[in-house]
Design a protein around this motif. Structure first.
Motif, PDB file in Angstrom:
ATOM      1  N   MET A 105       9.985 -10.905  -0.632  1.00  0.00           N
ATOM      2  CA  MET A 105      11.256 -10.439  -0.094  1.00  0.00           C
ATOM      3  C   MET A 105      12.273 -11.565  -0.158  1.00  0.00           C
ATOM      4  O   MET A 105      11.974 -12.698   0.211  1.00  0.00           O
ATOM      5  N   TYR A 112      11.759   2.923  -3.528  1.00  0.00           N
ATOM      6  CA  TYR A 112      12.462   2.329  -2.394  1.00  0.00           C
ATOM      7  C   TYR A 112      11.639   1.135  -1.926  1.00  0.00           C
ATOM      8  O   TYR A 112      10.498   1.278  -1.500  1.00  0.00           O
ATOM      9  N   TRP A 113      12.205  -0.066  -2.037  1.00  0.00           N
ATOM     10  CA  TRP A 113      11.516  -1.293  -1.611  1.00  0.00           C
ATOM     11  C   TRP A 113      11.779  -1.506  -0.132  1.00  0.00           C
ATOM     12  O   TRP A 113      12.931  -1.586   0.300  1.00  0.00           O
ATOM     13  N   GLU A 172      16.123   3.813  -8.414  1.00  0.00           N
ATOM     14  CA  GLU A 172      15.863   3.040  -7.203  1.00  0.00           C
ATOM     15  C   GLU A 172      16.862   3.424  -6.131  1.00  0.00           C
ATOM     16  O   GLU A 172      18.056   3.560  -6.379  1.00  0.00           O
ATOM     17  N   SER A 201       2.339  -1.829  -5.338  1.00  0.00           N
ATOM     18  CA  SER A 201       3.315  -2.798  -5.836  1.00  0.00           C
ATOM     19  C   SER A 201       3.951  -3.568  -4.684  1.00  0.00           C
ATOM     20  O   SER A 201       4.457  -2.974  -3.730  1.00  0.00           O
ATOM     21  N   ARG A 202       3.931  -4.882  -4.799  1.00  0.00           N
ATOM     22  CA  ARG A 202       4.533  -5.766  -3.803  1.00  0.00           C
ATOM     23  C   ARG A 202       5.390  -6.795  -4.526  1.00  0.00           C
ATOM     24  O   ARG A 202       5.149  -7.110  -5.679  1.00  0.00           O
ATOM     25  N   ARG A 203       6.355  -7.333  -3.821  1.00  0.00           N
ATOM     26  CA  ARG A 203       7.154  -8.440  -4.352  1.00  0.00           C
ATOM     27  C   ARG A 203       7.609  -9.287  -3.177  1.00  0.00           C
ATOM     28  O   ARG A 203       7.724  -8.793  -2.050  1.00  0.00           O
ATOM     29  N   ALA A 247       6.743  -1.265  -2.640  1.00  0.00           N
ATOM     30  CA  ALA A 247       7.436  -0.164  -3.305  1.00  0.00           C
ATOM     31  C   ALA A 247       6.901   1.143  -2.753  1.00  0.00           C
ATOM     32  O   ALA A 247       5.693   1.376  -2.721  1.00  0.00           O
ATOM     33  N   GLU A 275       7.163  -9.953   2.422  1.00  0.00           N
ATOM     34  CA  GLU A 275       6.973  -9.123   1.237  1.00  0.00           C
ATOM     35  C   GLU A 275       7.635  -7.760   1.415  1.00  0.00           C
ATOM     36  O   GLU A 275       7.832  -7.291   2.526  1.00  0.00           O
ATOM     37  N   GLU A 276       7.920  -7.158   0.274  1.00  0.00           N
ATOM     38  CA  GLU A 276       8.366  -5.778   0.237  1.00  0.00           C
ATOM     39  C   GLU A 276       7.317  -4.969  -0.515  1.00  0.00           C
ATOM     40  O   GLU A 276       6.675  -5.482  -1.420  1.00  0.00           O
ATOM     41  N   THR A 282       7.388  -5.100   4.297  1.00  0.00           N
ATOM     42  CA  THR A 282       6.081  -4.721   4.833  1.00  0.00           C
ATOM     43  C   THR A 282       6.006  -4.897   6.348  1.00  0.00           C
ATOM     44  O   THR A 282       5.192  -4.249   7.000  1.00  0.00           O
TER      45      THR A 282
END
Length: 177
Positions: free
Chosen positions: A147, A120-121, A83, A143-145, A162, A159-160, A124
């Protein structure tokens, strides 16, 4: 104009990393999960442990620190994947090639560490960062997660995504940038 150089920090350089990390946290608190107040209290042993967990790369010009980035795989279960995180460039030098030099050095270090790809996150809603990462070769994934934003409690919609940079071709041969 002098050359921007990037060097790998070793464990004994922990205080240099601490200084630039705290500077980044103070200058851009919204970009990090941690806070300067929290990390200022860390003891030397904790900083040294951080230096052992991940690679820390420092960009400089004529002895002046311009930025920092980290590469690590300690949080990723998939073998060969690392990462890229903690990218920060002094505001006065943004847009001047410092981030590109840091990413070039980070990718080279990841290859030297035999990683096959970097994740790298990126937020968005951070179009500039997404465009920059894309220009370097990172590609967005599905892929999202959520933030995590320091000091913001109501960021549930942030959100972030990937973004992934392959470090070798399909035959497993390392590529160069």
């Amino acid at each position: 104009m002098s050359e921007i150089s990037v060097r790998l920090l070793e464990e004994e350089n922990w205080s240099e990393y601490r200084d630039v990390r705290l500077r980044a946290l103070k200058e851009s608190p919204e970009a990090f999960v941690a806070s300067a107040e929290e990390e200022e209290s860390y003891e030397e042993s904790r900083w040294r442990d951080r230096m052992q967990r991940s690679r820390r790369l420092l960009a400089e010009e004529e002895g002046t620190v311009l930025g920092v980035v980290s590469v690590g795989s300690h949080k990723i279960a998939e073998e060969g994947v690392g990462e890229l995180f903690g990218l920060w460039v002094d505001p006065a030098r943004r847009g001047s090639g410092v981030a590109r030099r840091l990413l070039e050095a980070a990718a080279a270090q990841a290859r030297a560490d035999e990683l096959k790809q970097l994740v790298y996150w990126v937020g968005t809603d951070n179009g500039r960062a997404v465009a920059f990462a894309s220009s370097f070769g990172f590609r967005p994934t599905d892929s999202r997660r959520p933030m995590e934003i320091h000091g913001v409690d109501d960021a549930e919609d942030a959100e972030e995504l990937a973004m992934v940079l392959p470090l070798s071709n399909s035959a497993g041969v390392p590529t160069s940038l």
